[in-house]
Design a protein around this motif. Sequence first.
Motif, PDB file in Angstrom:
ATOM      1  N   GLU A 128      30.940  79.472  66.431  1.00 48.35           N
ATOM      2  CA  GLU A 128      31.758  80.664  66.597  1.00 48.35           C
ATOM      3  C   GLU A 128      32.884  80.799  65.580  1.00 48.35           C
ATOM      4  N   VAL A 129      32.963  79.878  64.632  1.00 52.60           N
ATOM      5  CA  VAL A 129      33.941  80.066  63.550  1.00 52.60           C
ATOM      6  C   VAL A 129      33.596  81.345  62.801  1.00 52.60           C
ATOM      7  N   ALA A 130      34.582  82.158  62.501  1.00 49.11           N
ATOM      8  CA  ALA A 130      34.345  83.472  61.891  1.00 49.11           C
ATOM      9  C   ALA A 130      33.506  83.348  60.621  1.00 49.11           C
ATOM     10  N   PRO A 131      32.357  84.039  60.556  1.00 55.02           N
ATOM     11  CA  PRO A 131      31.496  83.954  59.368  1.00 55.02           C
ATOM     12  C   PRO A 131      32.224  84.336  58.082  1.00 55.02           C
ATOM     13  N   GLY A 132      33.165  85.280  58.170  1.00 54.44           N
ATOM     14  CA  GLY A 132      33.889  85.686  56.972  1.00 54.44           C
ATOM     15  C   GLY A 132      34.682  84.553  56.367  1.00 54.44           C
ATOM     16  N   ILE A 133      35.281  83.738  57.210  1.00 54.48           N
ATOM     17  CA  ILE A 133      36.053  82.591  56.707  1.00 54.48           C
ATOM     18  C   ILE A 133      35.127  81.580  56.047  1.00 54.48           C
ATOM     19  N   VAL A 134      33.980  81.351  56.674  1.00 58.60           N
ATOM     20  CA  VAL A 134      33.020  80.383  56.126  1.00 58.60           C
ATOM     21  C   VAL A 134      32.500  80.860  54.774  1.00 58.60           C
ATOM     22  N   GLU A 135      32.123  82.132  54.672  1.00 63.77           N
ATOM     23  CA  GLU A 135      31.603  82.656  53.420  1.00 63.77           C
ATOM     24  C   GLU A 135      32.671  82.671  52.332  1.00 63.77           C
ATOM     25  N   SER A 136      33.908  82.946  52.710  1.00 63.54           N
ATOM     26  CA  SER A 136      35.007  82.941  51.731  1.00 63.54           C
ATOM     27  C   SER A 136      35.209  81.541  51.162  1.00 63.54           C
ATOM     28  N   SER A 137      35.127  80.540  52.021  1.00 65.82           N
ATOM     29  CA  SER A 137      35.303  79.168  51.548  1.00 65.82           C
ATOM     30  C   SER A 137      34.171  78.757  50.618  1.00 65.82           C
ATOM     31  N   ARG A 138      32.954  79.224  50.903  1.00 65.37           N
ATOM     32  CA  ARG A 138      31.843  78.955  49.994  1.00 65.37           C
ATOM     33  C   ARG A 138      32.048  79.664  48.664  1.00 65.37           C
ATOM     34  N   GLY A 139      32.581  80.882  48.744  1.00 65.47           N
ATOM     35  CA  GLY A 139      32.842  81.627  47.514  1.00 65.47           C
ATOM     36  C   GLY A 139      33.906  80.972  46.653  1.00 65.47           C
ATOM     37  N   MET A 140      34.782  80.180  47.269  1.00 62.56           N
ATOM     38  CA  MET A 140      35.810  79.463  46.524  1.00 62.56           C
ATOM     39  C   MET A 140      35.290  78.179  45.905  1.00 62.56           C
ATOM     40  N   GLY A 141      34.011  77.881  46.131  1.00 64.87           N
ATOM     41  CA  GLY A 141      33.394  76.725  45.496  1.00 64.87           C
ATOM     42  C   GLY A 141      33.268  75.487  46.372  1.00 64.87           C
ATOM     43  N   LEU A 142      33.578  75.588  47.666  1.00 59.67           N
ATOM     44  CA  LEU A 142      33.452  74.435  48.550  1.00 59.67           C
ATOM     45  C   LEU A 142      31.983  74.147  48.824  1.00 59.67           C
ATOM     46  N   VAL A 147      32.921  72.578  53.537  1.00 61.30           N
ATOM     47  CA  VAL A 147      33.079  73.688  54.482  1.00 61.30           C
ATOM     48  C   VAL A 147      33.124  73.152  55.911  1.00 61.30           C
ATOM     49  N   LEU A 148      32.218  72.229  56.198  1.00 63.38           N
ATOM     50  CA  LEU A 148      32.166  71.665  57.544  1.00 63.38           C
ATOM     51  C   LEU A 148      33.415  70.840  57.844  1.00 63.38           C
ATOM     52  N   ARG A 149      33.833  70.019  56.886  1.00 64.28           N
ATOM     53  CA  ARG A 149      34.929  69.075  57.132  1.00 64.28           C
ATOM     54  C   ARG A 149      36.297  69.741  57.092  1.00 64.28           C
ATOM     55  N   LYS A 150      36.477  70.705  56.167  1.00 64.26           N
ATOM     56  CA  LYS A 150      37.798  71.287  55.958  1.00 64.26           C
ATOM     57  C   LYS A 150      38.016  72.621  56.680  1.00 64.26           C
ATOM     58  N   ILE A 151      36.935  73.297  57.027  1.00 61.29           N
ATOM     59  CA  ILE A 151      37.074  74.629  57.630  1.00 61.29           C
ATOM     60  C   ILE A 151      36.568  74.655  59.070  1.00 61.29           C
ATOM     61  N   GLU A 152      35.289  74.351  59.247  1.00 60.19           N
ATOM     62  CA  GLU A 152      34.665  74.560  60.553  1.00 60.19           C
ATOM     63  C   GLU A 152      35.159  73.568  61.617  1.00 60.19           C
ATOM     64  N   ILE A 153      35.164  72.280  61.285  1.00 59.33           N
ATOM     65  CA  ILE A 153      35.590  71.294  62.282  1.00 59.33           C
ATOM     66  C   ILE A 153      37.050  71.481  62.690  1.00 59.33           C
ATOM     67  N   PRO A 154      37.993  71.642  61.737  1.00 60.33           N
ATOM     68  CA  PRO A 154      39.390  71.865  62.174  1.00 60.33           C
ATOM     69  C   PRO A 154      39.555  73.091  63.061  1.00 60.33           C
TER      70      PRO A 154
END
Length: 251
Positions: A128-142, A147-154
Amino acid sequence: MGTVQGGALVNFLADVVRWFSDPANWQGSTGVPTRVLQHLNLSVWPVLLAAIVAVPLGVQLGHRRRGAFLAISLANIGRAVPSFAVLVIGIPIAVYYKLGTFYWPAFLALLLLAIPPMLTNAYTGVREVAPGIVESSRGMGLTERQVLRKIEIPMALPVIITGVRVSAVQVVATATLAALIGGGGLGRYIIDGLSVRDFVEVFAGALLVAALSIATEGVFSLVERLTVSPGITGRTKMVDTLNIRKAGLGV
Protein backbone atom coordinates in the motif's frame (compact mmCIF):
# COMPACT_ATOMS: atom_id res chain seq x y z
CA MET A 1 -29.94 -10.36 47.62
CA GLY A 2 -27.86 -7.62 46.02
CA THR A 3 -26.10 -6.93 49.34
CA VAL A 4 -25.26 -10.62 49.77
CA GLN A 5 -23.88 -10.87 46.24
CA GLY A 6 -21.91 -7.67 46.71
CA GLY A 7 -20.47 -9.01 49.96
CA ALA A 8 -19.48 -12.28 48.25
CA LEU A 9 -17.70 -10.33 45.50
CA VAL A 10 -15.83 -8.22 48.05
CA ASN A 11 -14.76 -11.37 49.90
CA PHE A 12 -13.65 -13.00 46.66
CA LEU A 13 -11.55 -9.98 45.68
CA ALA A 14 -10.08 -9.90 49.18
CA ASP A 15 -9.08 -13.55 48.74
CA VAL A 16 -7.42 -12.67 45.42
CA VAL A 17 -5.44 -9.88 47.13
CA ARG A 18 -4.38 -12.35 49.83
CA TRP A 19 -3.30 -14.81 47.13
CA PHE A 20 -1.01 -12.23 45.58
CA SER A 21 0.23 -11.17 49.02
CA ASP A 22 1.17 -14.71 50.04
CA PRO A 23 4.98 -15.12 49.77
CA ALA A 24 4.49 -18.84 49.04
CA ASN A 25 2.98 -17.92 45.66
CA TRP A 26 6.14 -16.02 44.70
CA GLN A 27 8.72 -18.67 45.52
CA GLY A 28 9.89 -22.00 44.18
CA SER A 29 9.08 -23.86 41.00
CA THR A 30 5.39 -22.93 41.17
CA GLY A 31 5.92 -19.28 42.07
CA VAL A 32 4.78 -16.41 39.89
CA PRO A 33 8.30 -15.39 38.68
CA THR A 34 9.03 -18.97 37.56
CA ARG A 35 5.67 -19.30 35.84
CA VAL A 36 6.14 -15.95 34.07
CA LEU A 37 9.56 -17.05 32.77
CA GLN A 38 8.06 -20.33 31.57
CA HIS A 39 5.28 -18.44 29.84
CA LEU A 40 7.76 -16.12 28.14
CA ASN A 41 9.85 -19.10 27.03
CA LEU A 42 6.73 -20.60 25.46
CA SER A 43 5.86 -17.32 23.74
CA VAL A 44 9.09 -15.65 22.62
CA TRP A 45 10.52 -18.34 20.35
CA PRO A 46 7.40 -18.90 18.19
CA VAL A 47 7.02 -15.14 17.74
CA LEU A 48 10.70 -14.76 16.85
CA LEU A 49 10.69 -17.59 14.29
CA ALA A 50 7.41 -16.35 12.81
CA ALA A 51 8.93 -12.87 12.40
CA ILE A 52 12.02 -14.32 10.71
CA VAL A 53 9.87 -16.29 8.23
CA ALA A 54 6.69 -14.26 7.70
CA VAL A 55 7.91 -10.65 7.67
CA PRO A 56 10.55 -11.04 4.90
CA LEU A 57 8.13 -13.14 2.84
CA GLY A 58 5.34 -10.59 3.19
CA VAL A 59 7.70 -7.70 2.39
CA GLN A 60 8.95 -9.40 -0.78
CA LEU A 61 5.42 -10.24 -1.95
CA GLY A 62 4.32 -6.67 -1.31
CA HIS A 63 7.33 -5.21 -3.11
CA ARG A 64 6.67 -7.30 -6.19
CA ARG A 65 3.00 -6.21 -6.12
CA ARG A 66 1.83 -9.76 -6.63
CA GLY A 67 1.21 -12.89 -4.62
CA ALA A 68 -1.84 -11.54 -2.81
CA PHE A 69 -3.68 -14.85 -3.24
CA LEU A 70 -0.76 -16.77 -1.72
CA ALA A 71 -0.40 -14.39 1.23
CA ILE A 72 -4.10 -14.29 2.03
CA SER A 73 -4.53 -18.05 1.57
CA LEU A 74 -1.63 -18.85 3.90
CA ALA A 75 -2.98 -16.39 6.46
CA ASN A 76 -6.49 -17.85 6.31
CA ILE A 77 -5.20 -21.42 6.64
CA GLY A 78 -3.18 -20.42 9.68
CA ARG A 79 -6.19 -18.76 11.27
CA ALA A 80 -8.46 -21.69 10.49
CA VAL A 81 -6.35 -24.28 12.31
CA PRO A 82 -7.46 -24.52 15.97
CA SER A 83 -4.50 -24.18 18.31
CA PHE A 84 -5.91 -26.82 20.65
CA ALA A 85 -6.19 -29.32 17.78
CA VAL A 86 -2.53 -28.75 16.88
CA LEU A 87 -1.59 -29.32 20.53
CA VAL A 88 -3.44 -32.63 20.69
CA ILE A 89 -2.14 -33.88 17.32
CA GLY A 90 1.40 -32.86 18.21
CA ILE A 91 1.58 -34.89 21.43
CA PRO A 92 1.92 -38.39 19.87
CA ILE A 93 4.32 -37.02 17.26
CA ALA A 94 6.49 -35.46 19.96
CA VAL A 95 6.41 -38.66 22.02
CA TYR A 96 7.25 -40.84 19.02
CA TYR A 97 10.26 -38.73 18.05
CA LYS A 98 11.22 -38.21 21.72
CA LEU A 99 10.91 -34.44 21.46
CA GLY A 100 9.18 -34.04 24.81
CA THR A 101 5.55 -34.19 25.75
CA PHE A 102 4.48 -30.55 25.61
CA TYR A 103 6.98 -27.96 24.43
CA TRP A 104 7.17 -28.76 20.72
CA PRO A 105 3.41 -29.28 20.20
CA ALA A 106 2.84 -25.95 21.95
CA PHE A 107 5.62 -24.34 19.90
CA LEU A 108 4.07 -25.52 16.62
CA ALA A 109 0.57 -24.39 17.60
CA LEU A 110 1.80 -20.94 18.62
CA LEU A 111 3.96 -20.64 15.51
CA LEU A 112 0.97 -21.29 13.25
CA LEU A 113 -0.97 -18.71 15.23
CA ALA A 114 1.78 -16.08 14.97
CA ILE A 115 2.49 -16.23 11.24
CA PRO A 116 -0.79 -14.95 9.67
CA PRO A 117 -0.93 -11.41 11.15
CA MET A 118 2.75 -10.82 10.43
CA LEU A 119 2.54 -12.10 6.87
CA THR A 120 -0.64 -10.19 6.07
CA ASN A 121 0.52 -6.91 7.61
CA ALA A 122 3.97 -7.05 6.03
CA TYR A 123 2.42 -7.70 2.62
CA THR A 124 -0.27 -5.05 3.02
CA GLY A 125 2.08 -2.43 4.47
CA VAL A 126 4.56 -2.60 1.58
CA ARG A 127 1.87 -3.15 -1.04
CA GLU A 128 0.00 0.00 0.00
CA VAL A 129 2.95 2.37 -0.22
CA ALA A 130 1.92 5.07 -2.70
CA PRO A 131 2.95 3.96 -6.23
CA GLY A 132 3.90 7.53 -7.10
CA ILE A 133 6.53 7.63 -4.37
CA VAL A 134 7.94 4.28 -5.47
CA GLU A 135 8.13 5.30 -9.13
CA SER A 136 9.71 8.65 -8.22
CA SER A 137 12.43 6.90 -6.25
CA ARG A 138 13.14 4.62 -9.21
CA GLY A 139 13.29 7.65 -11.45
CA MET A 140 15.94 9.11 -9.15
CA GLY A 141 18.13 6.10 -9.87
CA LEU A 142 17.48 3.90 -6.82
CA THR A 143 17.85 0.17 -7.36
CA GLU A 144 15.03 -2.21 -6.44
CA ARG A 145 16.85 -3.16 -3.25
CA GLN A 146 17.30 0.51 -2.33
CA VAL A 147 13.65 1.25 -3.06
CA LEU A 148 12.65 -1.56 -0.73
CA ARG A 149 15.15 -0.68 2.02
CA LYS A 150 14.97 3.12 1.94
CA ILE A 151 11.39 3.81 0.83
CA GLU A 152 8.94 0.95 1.17
CA ILE A 153 10.05 -0.67 4.44
CA PRO A 154 10.36 2.62 6.41
CA MET A 155 6.91 3.73 5.23
CA ALA A 156 5.37 0.31 5.90
CA LEU A 157 7.07 -0.11 9.28
CA PRO A 158 4.06 0.97 11.41
CA VAL A 159 1.85 -1.65 9.74
CA ILE A 160 4.59 -4.30 9.99
CA ILE A 161 5.14 -3.67 13.69
CA THR A 162 1.38 -3.77 14.26
CA GLY A 163 1.30 -7.25 12.73
CA VAL A 164 4.12 -8.41 15.01
CA ARG A 165 2.39 -6.83 18.01
CA VAL A 166 -0.93 -8.55 17.25
CA SER A 167 0.85 -11.88 16.84
CA ALA A 168 2.80 -11.48 20.08
CA VAL A 169 -0.29 -10.61 22.12
CA GLN A 170 -2.23 -13.53 20.64
CA VAL A 171 0.63 -15.93 21.37
CA VAL A 172 1.03 -14.74 24.96
CA ALA A 173 -2.69 -15.21 25.56
CA THR A 174 -2.89 -18.59 23.80
CA ALA A 175 0.27 -20.01 25.45
CA THR A 176 -2.02 -20.63 28.42
CA LEU A 177 -3.28 -23.73 26.57
CA ALA A 178 0.12 -25.41 26.98
CA ALA A 179 -0.91 -26.22 30.56
CA LEU A 180 -3.61 -28.53 29.18
CA ILE A 181 -0.95 -30.95 27.92
CA GLY A 182 1.34 -30.74 30.92
CA GLY A 183 3.24 -27.59 30.03
CA GLY A 184 4.25 -24.82 32.37
CA GLY A 185 3.50 -21.12 32.27
CA LEU A 186 0.74 -19.06 33.80
CA GLY A 187 -1.88 -21.45 32.45
CA ARG A 188 -0.92 -23.85 35.25
CA TYR A 189 -2.69 -21.62 37.76
CA ILE A 190 -5.89 -21.82 35.73
CA ILE A 191 -5.75 -25.58 35.09
CA ASP A 192 -4.61 -26.50 38.61
CA GLY A 193 -7.15 -24.14 40.16
CA LEU A 194 -10.00 -25.63 38.13
CA SER A 195 -8.98 -29.16 39.08
CA VAL A 196 -9.54 -28.40 42.79
CA ARG A 197 -12.23 -25.73 42.29
CA ASP A 198 -9.93 -23.03 43.65
CA PHE A 199 -11.44 -20.13 41.72
CA VAL A 200 -9.24 -17.59 43.47
CA GLU A 201 -6.19 -19.25 41.88
CA VAL A 202 -8.01 -19.43 38.55
CA PHE A 203 -8.80 -15.72 38.68
CA ALA A 204 -5.23 -14.88 39.73
CA GLY A 205 -3.84 -16.87 36.80
CA ALA A 206 -6.19 -15.19 34.33
CA LEU A 207 -5.24 -11.81 35.77
CA LEU A 208 -1.54 -12.57 35.32
CA VAL A 209 -2.07 -13.65 31.70
CA ALA A 210 -4.02 -10.45 31.00
CA ALA A 211 -1.30 -8.35 32.64
CA LEU A 212 1.43 -10.04 30.60
CA SER A 213 -0.58 -9.51 27.40
CA ILE A 214 -1.03 -5.82 28.19
CA ALA A 215 2.69 -5.52 28.97
CA THR A 216 3.49 -7.13 25.61
CA GLU A 217 1.23 -4.63 23.87
CA GLY A 218 3.01 -1.80 25.67
CA VAL A 219 6.49 -3.04 24.75
CA PHE A 220 5.68 -3.18 21.04
CA SER A 221 3.99 0.22 21.17
CA LEU A 222 7.23 1.59 22.63
CA VAL A 223 9.27 -0.20 19.94
CA GLU A 224 7.08 1.38 17.27
CA ARG A 225 7.54 4.81 18.79
CA LEU A 226 11.33 4.40 18.92
CA THR A 227 11.82 2.90 15.46
CA VAL A 228 9.24 4.53 13.20
CA SER A 229 10.06 7.93 11.71
CA PRO A 230 8.16 10.76 13.44
CA GLY A 231 7.27 12.10 9.99
CA ILE A 232 5.35 8.92 9.19
CA THR A 233 3.47 8.76 12.49
CA GLY A 234 2.63 12.47 12.45
CA ARG A 235 4.54 13.21 15.66
CA THR A 236 6.67 15.82 13.88
CA LYS A 237 3.58 17.68 12.75
CA MET A 238 2.18 17.51 16.29
CA VAL A 239 5.39 18.91 17.80
CA ASP A 240 5.51 21.71 15.22
CA THR A 241 1.91 22.64 16.04
CA LEU A 242 2.68 22.78 19.75
CA ASN A 243 5.74 24.94 19.11
CA ILE A 244 3.69 27.36 17.01
CA ARG A 245 1.08 27.61 19.74
CA LYS A 246 3.76 28.22 22.37
CA ALA A 247 5.34 30.92 20.20
CA GLY A 248 1.95 32.58 19.80
CA LEU A 249 1.45 32.56 23.55
CA GLY A 250 4.92 33.95 24.12
CA VAL A 251 6.05 30.86 26.05
